[in-house]
Design an enzyme around this catalytic site. Structure first.
Site, short mmCIF file in Angstrom:
data_model
loop_
_atom_site.label_atom_id
_atom_site.label_comp_id
_atom_site.label_asym_id
_atom_site.label_seq_id
_atom_site.Cartn_x
_atom_site.Cartn_y
_atom_site.Cartn_z
CB SER B 21 5.49 0.59 13.98
OG SER B 21 6.18 0.94 12.80
CE LYS B 45 9.05 -1.10 8.12
NZ LYS B 45 9.76 -1.87 9.16
CG LEU B 73 13.29 2.19 9.61
CD1 LEU B 73 13.77 3.62 9.90
CD2 LEU B 73 11.86 2.03 10.13
CG ASN B 99 6.58 4.05 13.66
OD1 ASN B 99 7.64 4.15 13.01
ND2 ASN B 99 6.57 3.66 14.92
CB CYS B 129 14.61 2.12 14.01
SG CYS B 129 14.82 0.64 13.02
CE LYS B 164 8.09 1.01 18.92
NZ LYS B 164 7.55 0.28 17.76
N GLY B 216 8.93 -10.31 20.73
CA GLY B 216 8.24 -11.53 21.13
C GLY B 216 8.35 -11.79 22.62
C1 LIG Z 1 9.49 -7.22 11.51
C2 LIG Z 1 9.43 -6.03 12.45
C3 LIG Z 1 9.49 -4.73 11.93
C4 LIG Z 1 9.43 -3.63 12.78
N1 LIG Z 1 9.45 -2.36 12.24
C5 LIG Z 1 9.31 -1.28 13.06
C6 LIG Z 1 9.22 0.04 12.51
O1 LIG Z 1 9.23 0.24 11.29
N2 LIG Z 1 9.10 1.09 13.38
C7 LIG Z 1 9.05 0.90 14.73
O2 LIG Z 1 8.90 1.87 15.48
N3 LIG Z 1 9.11 -0.34 15.27
C8 LIG Z 1 9.24 -1.43 14.47
N4 LIG Z 1 9.29 -2.70 15.02
C9 LIG Z 1 9.24 -2.86 16.49
C10 LIG Z 1 7.82 -3.20 16.97
O3 LIG Z 1 6.92 -2.17 16.64
C11 LIG Z 1 7.82 -3.44 18.49
O4 LIG Z 1 8.28 -2.26 19.14
C12 LIG Z 1 8.71 -4.59 18.93
O5 LIG Z 1 8.64 -5.63 18.00
C13 LIG Z 1 8.36 -5.12 20.32
O6 LIG Z 1 7.04 -5.60 20.40
P1 LIG Z 1 6.67 -7.17 20.22
O7 LIG Z 1 7.52 -7.96 21.16
O8 LIG Z 1 5.22 -7.25 20.50
O9 LIG Z 1 7.00 -7.51 18.81
C14 LIG Z 1 9.34 -3.82 14.19
C15 LIG Z 1 9.29 -5.12 14.70
C16 LIG Z 1 9.31 -6.22 13.87
C17 LIG Z 1 9.24 -7.59 14.47
#
Ligand SMILES: Cc1cc2nc3c(=O)[nH]c(=O)nc-3n(C[C@H](O)[C@H](O)[C@H](O)COP(=O)(O)O)c2cc1C
Ligand SMILES: Cc1cc2nc3c(=O)[nH]c(=O)nc-3n(C[C@H](O)[C@H](O)[C@H](O)COP(=O)(O)OP(=O)(O)OC[C@H]3O[C@@H](n4cnc5c(N)ncnc54)[C@H](O)[C@@H]3O)c2cc1C
Ligand code: FES
Lengths: 257, 302
Positions: B21, B45, B73, B99, B129, B164, B216
């Protein structure tokens, strides 16, 4: 279909104090590029995973090259400045909307402040049959770039903060002082936001269309992550748009600075 | 071809790779790069009942092998999603995970009801979040609240429900157990790790919101540990994420107990990331002649 391409570095040289020019080549080249679009370059460093956005300063469709003009300001651009010829980099290009010039815009004023000048040379390359006047603002003479390049497309006026090159003062005042003479049909501008504010002040009461390029920190560069938002006036009220795909170029009167 | 199909809470995925998401929009942008039906699914998103503008700019910063965001958000609201994005998504042969987030328990109840419709295969409840001042984070931190919110939405959520989890808690296993006790069908973890970036020259935070969420590669060790802890705490399936950028990362998460994974920041770095991971993973299971499901929870700790 959009593509992530691999470009190879043909040259990467210092052209002014802290400023480099990089020319990259890709055999796999897009069919269309317009001035005002940008290239999103991946660094050869695992520690620095975000791509870096730069204006396509110029392009050559037959040689399949892109020129980027960049200032070393942080870790990423420092790494880029040490990249050697022949290095292959991943790059997304062309991204963003770019400028769009109506056929009846004949006389164009190009205005750049600092590294904002980097967006300008690609404009005459894209629209060759216009009459260009370039207004370039730099902090000081040692930071001046692209002056010769832009001279090829028309007259160049320069202002520096310390008067070490051209006139002393703001490039926006220099532009204002020449408006009556040049009578531009449109003004295309790229620079810091403070420059847009003074441009708006200088042009108050006139209805010359002004297009500006906004700089935002970017993530994906393709419209998915929403980190690059900018506030824009629309018929439906104020909206947050994405600088990377809805911009980076916007009509100045629509942008909420 | 060796098997990559997985099943999470009754939903079949053609492979275990699901863009996370907030990093994949509503799918359209990446469908310009490749056919997104190659993916197991994707998580939209974060949706809220009403449109949200999100936080001020800058919203992104880099950190060594990672990034921070404080998007807050920003989304067009759930009705807009249903009218404008869902019809197209229905034509794509991949699983759609809605989500959702809210500021109050009532928001969550109502949004779960709204997204329990044709075209949505699963609901992912973002109770973690860190960017929303009102509510969001608070609901995901105390295990009692995790159980309460899960139970509260259980009836109106007529799709498989995935909670989540945020890593910014005292004991992730307690929160996983709380979600299970509340009636969750699956859990996904981790959301972003709270963090900051500072410019020493200006003495200012890089993010306008001051604090943000890290994602990351930098957070991968934290995520692996938490997936392993939760795997040992609950019986419902786990979708693992946090720092996945390659197929070997996927294998590590599955060995620690994830039945599927999500890929977040990697999509932001590289638009082809999720697609490439699917292809690399297929090659790996083919070469080793294994069913991907055999790997789940096989970490040897003796
Ligand atoms: C730019 C951005 C926006 C995000 N927006 C959401 C969101 O709207 N809802 C959510 O549950 N997680 C959101 N996340 C979290 C990601 O879904 C994920 O849980 C988190 O980035 C860890 O995974 P990664 O290391 O692969 O990025 C967002 C992450 C990023 C980088
Ligand atoms: C559409 C667009 C076009 C641009 N064109 C040019 C150009 O032609 N020439 C040029 O010199 N610069 C240009 N910039 C600015 C350039 O992207 C930044 O100077 C560069 O990203 C800094 O990277 P760094 O790693 O050295 O800095 P760091 O501060 O170490 O970078 C950390 C992070 O912040 C981002 N960042 C830092 N400063 C900026 C900034 N001013 N704008 C956007 N992101 C930033 C980086 O991309 C990176 O993600 C442009 C920016 C945008 C958005
Ligand atoms: S940089 Fe990701 S939406 Fe603009």
């Amino acid at each position: 279909m959009m593509k992530d391409r691999v470009v190879s570095v043909l040259s990467n040289t210092k052209v002014a104090d802290g400023i480099f020019e990089m020319v990259v080549h890709s055999e796999d080249f897009p069919e269309l590029i317009v001035g005002g679009q940008f290239i999103h370059i991946a660094l050869p460093s695992l520690a620095h995973p975000l791509r870096r956005p730069f204006c396509i300063a110029n392009f050559d469709m037959s040689a399949k090259t892109i020129t980027v003009e960049y200032a070393v300001v942080g870790e990423g651009t420092e790494i880029l400045s040490r990249v050697e010829n022949g290095t292959e980099l991943k790059a997304l290009f062309p991204l963003g909307n770019g400028f769009s010039l109506d056929a009846d815009y004949k006389t164009i004023a190009l205005v750049g402040g600092g590294m904002g000048v980097a967006v300008l040379p690609a404009i005459p390359t894209t629209w060759q049959d216009k009459d260009y006047h370039s207004f370039l603002g730099f902090a000081t003479a040692s930071k001046a770039v692209l002056v010769d390049e832009l001279s090829k497309s028309g007259k160049v006026y320069i202002a520096t903060d310390d008067g070490s090159l051209g006139e002393k003062g703001f490039v926006t005042s220099l532009l204002a002082s020449k408006l009556a003479m040049i009578k531009p049909d449109a003004i295309l501008c790229c620079g810091p936001e403070i420059m847009y504010k003074s441009l708006a002040r200088e042009l108050e009461g006139m209805d010359i269309p002004v297009f500006i390029s906004l700089e935002r920190r970017m993530g994906c560069g393709v419209g998915a992550c929403l980190v690059c938002n900018c506030k824009v006036k629309t018929p439906k009220g104020d909206k947050y748009l994405r600088a990377c795909v809805d911009g980076p170029v916007f009509p100045m009167k629509e942008v909420i600075l | 071809m060796s098997n990559l199909k997985v099943n999470i809470a009754g939903v079949d995925f053609k492979n275990p790779i699901i863009p996370a998401s907030g990093t994949f929009g509503f799918g359209r942008e990446y469908n310009e790069f490749y056919d997104i039906s190659e993916l197991g699914g994707f998580s939209t998103k974060g949706l809220t009942l009403l449109e949200r503008d999100g936080n001020a700019n800058p919203r992104i910063a880099e950190s060594p092998m990672g990034m921070l965001n404080s998007v807050g958000l920003q989304n067009p609201g759930v009705e807009y999603f249903i009218e404008n994005y869902l019809p197209w998504l229905k034509t794509i042969d991949t699983r759609i995970i809605a989500n959702v987030a809210g500021s109050t328990v009532d928001d969550y109840i109502s949004i779960c009801d709204k997204v329990s419709i044709d075209g949505v295969d699963m609901v992912e409840l973002n109770i973690s979040c860190p960017n929303v001042k009102a509510g969001g984070a608070a609901l995901g931190i105390d295990p009692k609240n995790v159980e309460m919110i899960t139970r509260a939405v259980r009836d109106t959520c007529r799709k498989p429900l995935m909670i989540k989890l945020t890593p910014n808690v005292a004991n992730i296993a307690d929160n996983a157990r709380a979600a299970e006790a509340g009636g969750a069908d699956a859990i996904s973890l981790i959301n972003t790790v709270g963090g900051m970036a500072v410019n020493y020259k200006t003495r200012r935070p890089v993010l306008a919101n001051v604090m943000g969420g890290m994602s990351g590669s930098a957070i991968k060790p934290v995520a692996l540990k938490m997936v392993w802890q939760c795997y040992n705490a609950v019986n419902i399936p786990i979708v693992g994420l946090g720092g996945i950028t390659s197929y070997t990362d996927v294998l590590e998460f599955m060995i620690c107990g994830a039945s599927a994974v999500q890929v977040g920041a990697a999509n932001i770095y590289d638009p082809m990331a999720s697609y490439n991971i699917v292809k690399d993973l297929q090659r790996y299971v083919d070469e080793n002649n294994i069913d991907i499901n055999e790997l789940v929870g096989t970490l040897k700790v003796d």
